[in-house]
Design a protein around this motif. Structure first.
Motif, PDB file in Angstrom:
ATOM      1  N   LYS A 129     -10.830 -35.519   1.939  1.00  0.00           N
ATOM      2  CA  LYS A 129     -11.904 -34.419   2.450  1.00  0.00           C
ATOM      3  C   LYS A 129     -11.983 -33.201   1.298  1.00  0.00           C
ATOM      4  CE  LYS A 129      -8.479 -31.764   5.339  1.00  0.00           C
ATOM      5  NZ  LYS A 129      -8.338 -31.329   6.748  1.00  0.00           N
ATOM      6  N   LEU A 130     -10.805 -33.014   0.486  1.00  0.00           N
ATOM      7  CA  LEU A 130     -10.460 -31.961  -0.531  1.00  0.00           C
ATOM      8  C   LEU A 130     -11.212 -32.293  -2.050  1.00  0.00           C
ATOM      9  CD1 LEU A 130      -7.188 -30.369   0.541  1.00  0.00           C
ATOM     10  CD2 LEU A 130      -9.415 -29.502   1.219  1.00  0.00           C
ATOM     11  N   VAL A 131     -11.622 -33.443  -1.958  1.00  0.00           N
ATOM     12  CA  VAL A 131     -12.294 -34.038  -3.253  1.00  0.00           C
ATOM     13  C   VAL A 131     -13.513 -33.232  -3.816  1.00  0.00           C
ATOM     14  CG1 VAL A 131     -13.507 -36.007  -4.505  1.00  0.00           C
ATOM     15  CG2 VAL A 131     -11.507 -36.389  -3.166  1.00  0.00           C
ATOM     16  N   PRO A 132     -14.431 -32.685  -2.939  1.00  0.00           N
ATOM     17  CA  PRO A 132     -15.346 -31.833  -3.645  1.00  0.00           C
ATOM     18  C   PRO A 132     -14.983 -30.556  -4.216  1.00  0.00           C
ATOM     19  CG  PRO A 132     -16.219 -32.748  -1.445  1.00  0.00           C
ATOM     20  CD  PRO A 132     -14.563 -33.061  -1.444  1.00  0.00           C
ATOM     21  N   TYR A 133     -13.855 -30.125  -3.504  1.00  0.00           N
ATOM     22  CA  TYR A 133     -13.451 -28.731  -4.209  1.00  0.00           C
ATOM     23  C   TYR A 133     -12.427 -29.037  -5.536  1.00  0.00           C
ATOM     24  CZ  TYR A 133     -14.172 -27.051   0.470  1.00  0.00           C
ATOM     25  OH  TYR A 133     -14.866 -26.675   1.625  1.00  0.00           O
ATOM     26  N   ALA A 134     -11.736 -30.450  -5.419  1.00  0.00           N
ATOM     27  CA  ALA A 134     -11.091 -30.633  -6.643  1.00  0.00           C
ATOM     28  C   ALA A 134     -12.251 -30.807  -7.809  1.00  0.00           C
ATOM     29  CB  ALA A 134     -10.490 -31.899  -6.743  1.00  0.00           C
ATOM     30  N   LEU A 135     -13.435 -31.490  -7.479  1.00  0.00           N
ATOM     31  CA  LEU A 135     -14.360 -31.757  -8.450  1.00  0.00           C
ATOM     32  C   LEU A 135     -15.184 -30.399  -8.879  1.00  0.00           C
ATOM     33  CD1 LEU A 135     -16.282 -34.633  -6.524  1.00  0.00           C
ATOM     34  CD2 LEU A 135     -14.919 -34.610  -8.816  1.00  0.00           C
ATOM     35  N   GLN A 136     -15.233 -29.414  -8.135  1.00  0.00           N
ATOM     36  CA  GLN A 136     -15.653 -28.091  -8.619  1.00  0.00           C
ATOM     37  C   GLN A 136     -14.778 -27.416  -9.491  1.00  0.00           C
ATOM     38  OE1 GLN A 136     -16.385 -25.954  -5.085  1.00  0.00           O
ATOM     39  NE2 GLN A 136     -17.890 -27.449  -4.337  1.00  0.00           N
ATOM     40  N   ALA A 137     -13.337 -27.643  -9.008  1.00  0.00           N
ATOM     41  CA  ALA A 137     -12.255 -26.984 -10.003  1.00  0.00           C
ATOM     42  C   ALA A 137     -12.399 -27.589 -11.489  1.00  0.00           C
ATOM     43  CB  ALA A 137     -11.025 -26.974  -9.469  1.00  0.00           C
ATOM     44  N   LYS A 138     -12.545 -28.853 -11.340  1.00  0.00           N
ATOM     45  CA  LYS A 138     -12.601 -29.564 -12.599  1.00  0.00           C
ATOM     46  C   LYS A 138     -14.020 -29.114 -13.494  1.00  0.00           C
ATOM     47  CE  LYS A 138     -10.004 -33.741 -11.193  1.00  0.00           C
ATOM     48  NZ  LYS A 138     -10.061 -35.024 -10.785  1.00  0.00           N
ATOM     49  N   GLN A 139     -15.175 -28.927 -12.928  1.00  0.00           N
ATOM     50  CA  GLN A 139     -16.196 -28.574 -13.415  1.00  0.00           C
ATOM     51  C   GLN A 139     -16.227 -26.968 -14.181  1.00  0.00           C
ATOM     52  OE1 GLN A 139     -19.180 -28.857 -10.246  1.00  0.00           O
ATOM     53  NE2 GLN A 139     -19.408 -31.184 -10.455  1.00  0.00           N
ATOM     54  N   LYS A 140     -15.041 -26.485 -13.523  1.00  0.00           N
ATOM     55  CA  LYS A 140     -14.756 -24.926 -14.293  1.00  0.00           C
ATOM     56  C   LYS A 140     -13.662 -24.969 -15.350  1.00  0.00           C
ATOM     57  CE  LYS A 140     -14.005 -23.288 -10.120  1.00  0.00           C
ATOM     58  NZ  LYS A 140     -13.526 -22.336  -9.003  1.00  0.00           N
ATOM     59  N   GLY A 141     -13.727 -26.340 -15.730  1.00  0.00           N
ATOM     60  CA  GLY A 141     -12.318 -26.568 -16.834  1.00  0.00           C
ATOM     61  C   GLY A 141     -11.201 -26.542 -16.359  1.00  0.00           C
ATOM     62  N   ILE A 142     -10.735 -26.539 -15.028  1.00  0.00           N
ATOM     63  CA  ILE A 142      -9.528 -26.500 -14.732  1.00  0.00           C
ATOM     64  C   ILE A 142      -8.882 -28.176 -14.384  1.00  0.00           C
ATOM     65  CG2 ILE A 142      -7.732 -25.891 -12.666  1.00  0.00           C
ATOM     66  CD1 ILE A 142      -9.720 -23.518 -11.936  1.00  0.00           C
ATOM     67  N   LYS A 143      -7.758 -28.097 -14.985  1.00  0.00           N
ATOM     68  CA  LYS A 143      -7.097 -29.435 -14.845  1.00  0.00           C
ATOM     69  C   LYS A 143      -6.217 -29.561 -13.406  1.00  0.00           C
ATOM     70  CE  LYS A 143      -3.399 -32.492 -16.743  1.00  0.00           C
ATOM     71  NZ  LYS A 143      -2.633 -32.868 -17.936  1.00  0.00           N
ATOM     72  N   PHE A 154      -4.368 -23.527   2.576  1.00  0.00           N
ATOM     73  CA  PHE A 154      -3.440 -23.305   1.306  1.00  0.00           C
ATOM     74  C   PHE A 154      -3.891 -24.265   0.288  1.00  0.00           C
ATOM     75  CE2 PHE A 154       0.222 -24.706  -1.220  1.00  0.00           C
ATOM     76  CZ  PHE A 154       0.464 -23.414  -1.877  1.00  0.00           C
ATOM     77  N   ALA A 155      -4.250 -25.647   0.840  1.00  0.00           N
ATOM     78  CA  ALA A 155      -4.512 -26.791   0.002  1.00  0.00           C
ATOM     79  C   ALA A 155      -5.939 -26.433  -0.686  1.00  0.00           C
ATOM     80  CB  ALA A 155      -4.568 -27.939   0.721  1.00  0.00           C
ATOM     81  N   GLN A 156      -6.789 -25.884   0.039  1.00  0.00           N
ATOM     82  CA  GLN A 156      -8.361 -25.403  -0.184  1.00  0.00           C
ATOM     83  C   GLN A 156      -8.212 -24.537  -1.323  1.00  0.00           C
ATOM     84  OE1 GLN A 156     -11.013 -25.542   2.686  1.00  0.00           O
ATOM     85  NE2 GLN A 156     -12.642 -24.191   1.661  1.00  0.00           N
ATOM     86  N   TRP A 157      -7.216 -23.161  -0.899  1.00  0.00           N
ATOM     87  CA  TRP A 157      -7.029 -22.257  -1.845  1.00  0.00           C
ATOM     88  C   TRP A 157      -6.540 -22.375  -3.176  1.00  0.00           C
ATOM     89  CZ3 TRP A 157      -2.628 -20.217  -4.096  1.00  0.00           C
ATOM     90  CH2 TRP A 157      -2.646 -18.982  -4.484  1.00  0.00           C
ATOM     91  N   LEU A 158      -5.739 -23.636  -3.143  1.00  0.00           N
ATOM     92  CA  LEU A 158      -5.255 -24.188  -4.564  1.00  0.00           C
ATOM     93  C   LEU A 158      -6.397 -24.537  -5.404  1.00  0.00           C
ATOM     94  CD1 LEU A 158      -2.046 -26.323  -3.460  1.00  0.00           C
ATOM     95  CD2 LEU A 158      -2.190 -24.228  -4.944  1.00  0.00           C
ATOM     96  N   LEU A 159      -7.297 -24.994  -4.976  1.00  0.00           N
ATOM     97  CA  LEU A 159      -8.536 -25.760  -5.643  1.00  0.00           C
ATOM     98  C   LEU A 159      -9.600 -24.732  -6.019  1.00  0.00           C
ATOM     99  CD1 LEU A 159      -8.572 -29.086  -3.811  1.00  0.00           C
ATOM    100  CD2 LEU A 159      -7.804 -28.667  -6.223  1.00  0.00           C
ATOM    101  N   GLU A 160      -9.837 -23.709  -5.048  1.00  0.00           N
ATOM    102  CA  GLU A 160     -11.100 -22.835  -4.869  1.00  0.00           C
ATOM    103  C   GLU A 160     -10.570 -21.724  -5.581  1.00  0.00           C
ATOM    104  OE1 GLU A 160     -14.282 -22.874  -1.658  1.00  0.00           O
ATOM    105  OE2 GLU A 160     -12.238 -22.355  -0.852  1.00  0.00           O
ATOM    106  N   SER A 161      -9.456 -20.987  -5.516  1.00  0.00           N
ATOM    107  CA  SER A 161      -9.244 -19.702  -5.982  1.00  0.00           C
ATOM    108  C   SER A 161      -7.950 -19.731  -6.722  1.00  0.00           C
ATOM    109  CB  SER A 161      -8.687 -18.764  -4.699  1.00  0.00           C
ATOM    110  OG  SER A 161      -9.857 -18.870  -3.853  1.00  0.00           O
ATOM    111  N   TYR A 162      -7.112 -20.693  -7.173  1.00  0.00           N
ATOM    112  CA  TYR A 162      -5.794 -20.481  -7.894  1.00  0.00           C
ATOM    113  C   TYR A 162      -5.740 -21.157  -8.924  1.00  0.00           C
ATOM    114  CZ  TYR A 162      -1.104 -21.396  -9.268  1.00  0.00           C
ATOM    115  OH  TYR A 162      -0.009 -21.356 -10.039  1.00  0.00           O
TER     116      TYR A 162
END
Length: 401
Positions: free
Chosen positions: A18-32, A336-344
């Motif tokens: 369910k958190l895959v969209p947030y992971a994709l957004q993080a990757k689009q920002k250049g985050i590994k 916390f898991a969503q924050w890791l991908l969105e804000s950290y």
């Protein structure tokens, strides 16, 4: 507007995906993103399986038999004979599109609307989705992190059995906990199944990956429940071939087998190329299994030691599979898991974990826990724990914990 079914409206989201969209957004920002959330090994698939697909001379990708093609079921029969179950024949196996379909066949064969399946929790989150699909109710029996997620007292199971109970479903070794049931624990389950004439569905897809010199005990080791046992198995994790989508159900009960075959016929056939790959993987696979088991043992030891070195983190050492159920010093692991991908991020890197609220019947029980899969190489695991430690400190400051 089209009307969405009640079943679809109540289908639970996968806590793993369910958190895959947030992971994709993080990757689009250049985050590994280090993926600790999903059981997708980075171990290479056996070369024999890859070669069997690459070098086949098929002219037509035709339908396979609904029960699975004979050459692959022969490989499965030989494999189970090597485990000591020499009474099994090719007719005991139904090949499926992944272990998920095998479990769906088992549930749909055994249960009607409103029936119940007892499951010790935490459990593989998709059990919720599978049972919801067939309007079957999960009745959970809770284990705790304090006991390392050992089997709850058998009396707790007995109290939950009603006229609607059709089966007890276990995963051994366990996903998400890595717990390995003992022979004594399984004997208690066999006794209660026999006493109440219910079925044990045993998900044994991680059978090969047990550690510290231990061995997995199968529910097939209890001949007294020959007519009351279904094994769910899969090649996905055994041979790191998740995308091949090859699993199977095994039962000594002709009645259960023949009923499940009706569902197998209705979905036509399992994947042809997957069967070709899986059959080849089973040939002379001992060296492969031993090598992979040693690698997972090392990864487990590294990861668990590092996690338990973080203040406030609790991580029992798993005895099998390749998952840890970890308690974190946070208020809500979904948040916390969503924050890791969105804000950290730290040096443009972050981690993705699976919140364990979705691995319980009551989400509150998993509110402080995550599942971490040690399917990444050692260097990536070490870096992931560094990121987790740093993130926990910053999360506490940001939210005043």
């Amino acid at each position: 507007m089209p009307k969405i079914s009640h079943r679809a409206q109540h289908m639970p989201a996968s806590p793993v995906r369910k958190l895959v969209p947030y992971a994709l957004q993080a990757k689009q920002k250049g985050i590994k993103v280090y993926h600790l959330n999903i059981g997708q090994p980075d171990i290479e698939t056996p070369q024999s399986a890859l070669d069997a697909v690459k070098n086949n001379d098929l002219k037509i990708f035709e339908y396979a038999l609904s029960e699975g093609n004979l050459d692959y079921r022969t490989a499965l029969k030989d494999y189970y004979h090597s485990l000591g179950f020499t009474d099994l024949t090719t007719d005991n196996f139904i090949v499926t599109n992944g272990g998920s379909e095998a479990l769906n066949f088992a549930i749909s064969t055994l249960c009607d609307d409103g029936d119940e399946i007892i499951i010790p929790e935490p459990y593989y989150a998709n059990y919720n989705g599978f049972t919801n699909t067939f309007n079957v109710n999960v009745v959970a029996v809770s284990s705790t992190i304090d006991s390392g997620f050992a089997l709850p007292p058998i009396e707790d199971f007995e109290k939950k059995i009603t006229s609607k109970t059709r089966a007890i479903l276990i995963c051994n070794p366990g996903n998400p906990t890595g717990y390995l049931y003992t022979r004594e624990e399984l004997q208690k389950l066999a006794d209660i199944a026999l006493k109440h004439d219910i079925v044990i569905i045993s998900d044994e897809v991680y059978r090969e990956y047990v550690y510290d010199g231990k061995q997995q005990v199968s529910m097939f080791d209890f001949p007294e429940i020959a007519e009351n046992c279904v094994i769910i198995d899969s090649e996905s994790k055994r041979y790191s071939m998740c995308g091949a989508r090859i699993g199977f159900m095994v039962t000594r009960s002709k009645e259960i087998h023949d009923a499940a075959m009706l569902f197998a016929q209705a979905r036509l056939s399992p994947v042809l190329l997957g069967q070709i790959a899986a059959a080849a993987a089973h040939v002379n696979d001992t060296e492969y299994i031993l090598k992979v088991r040693a690698e997972y043992t090392h990864r487990r030891n590294v990861l668990v030691d590092l996690l338990n070195g973080i203040p406030g983190v609790i991580c029992p050492k798993p005895k099998g599979a390749f998952y840890c159920a970890v308690e974190l010093p946070v208020d809500d692991t979904d948040k916390f898991a969503q924050w890791l991908l969105e804000s950290y991020s730290h040096n443009n890197e972050t981690i993705m974990v699976a919140p364990m609220s979705g691995f319980y019947s009551n989400p509150e029980l998993g509110k402080k826990q995550v599942r971490i899969a040690y399917v990444l190489k050692e260097a990536d695991l070490r870096r992931s724990v560094e990121l987790l430690n740093d993130a926990l400190q910053k999360y506490k400051i940001e939210f005043g914990l």
